[in-house]
Design a protein around this motif. Sequence first.
Motif, PDB file in Angstrom:
ATOM      1  N   TYR A  85      47.835  74.715 -34.926  1.00 34.00           N
ATOM      2  CA  TYR A  85      48.111  76.129 -35.104  1.00 34.00           C
ATOM      3  C   TYR A  85      49.602  76.415 -35.247  1.00 34.00           C
ATOM      4  O   TYR A  85      50.432  75.669 -34.740  1.00 34.00           O
ATOM      5  N   ASN A 127      45.981  85.608 -34.087  1.00 31.06           N
ATOM      6  CA  ASN A 127      46.212  84.417 -33.261  1.00 31.06           C
ATOM      7  C   ASN A 127      45.490  84.517 -31.919  1.00 31.06           C
ATOM      8  O   ASN A 127      46.094  84.329 -30.867  1.00 31.06           O
ATOM      9  N   TRP A 129      43.457  82.549 -30.486  1.00 33.28           N
ATOM     10  CA  TRP A 129      43.432  81.290 -29.741  1.00 33.28           C
ATOM     11  C   TRP A 129      44.658  81.143 -28.858  1.00 33.28           C
ATOM     12  O   TRP A 129      44.574  80.641 -27.735  1.00 33.28           O
TER      13      TRP A 129
END
Length: 136
Positions: A85, A127, A129
């Motif tokens: 990521y 985002n 996560w």
Amino acid sequence: MVKFIKPGKVALITRGRFAGRKVVILKQHDEGTKAHAFPHAVVAGIERYPSKVTRNMSAKRVTKRSKVKPFIKVVNYNHLMPTRYALELDALKNVVSLETFKEPTQREDAKKTIKKAFEERYQTGKNKWFFTPLRF
């Protein structure tokens, strides 16, 4: 060797007080510096993640539970585990440097700006996560 620890990359801290916390790499120093003679990165991470929010909560409760507590740290590459990521935070690029760690007031100001940027990012829903605690 390919350099995969770049600014904007999300990583996990594997050792120390913040082990298991997610961080964003702000600056990397592959060769080290005089103060830190090992390859390291300046990172900004989440010390306290936002709590779960449900639909029937009041607006006051939602704002309280959506708060993020950030930290800034210089971390050795050996204690970082990079992820796939990335987080584009242009506002944070020039906020933290190695000089920021010398003065406590500069450190607090940097934390406040990082907190604001993280909370903005969390409110937009991007985002997801990054803003959930790691379960292990």
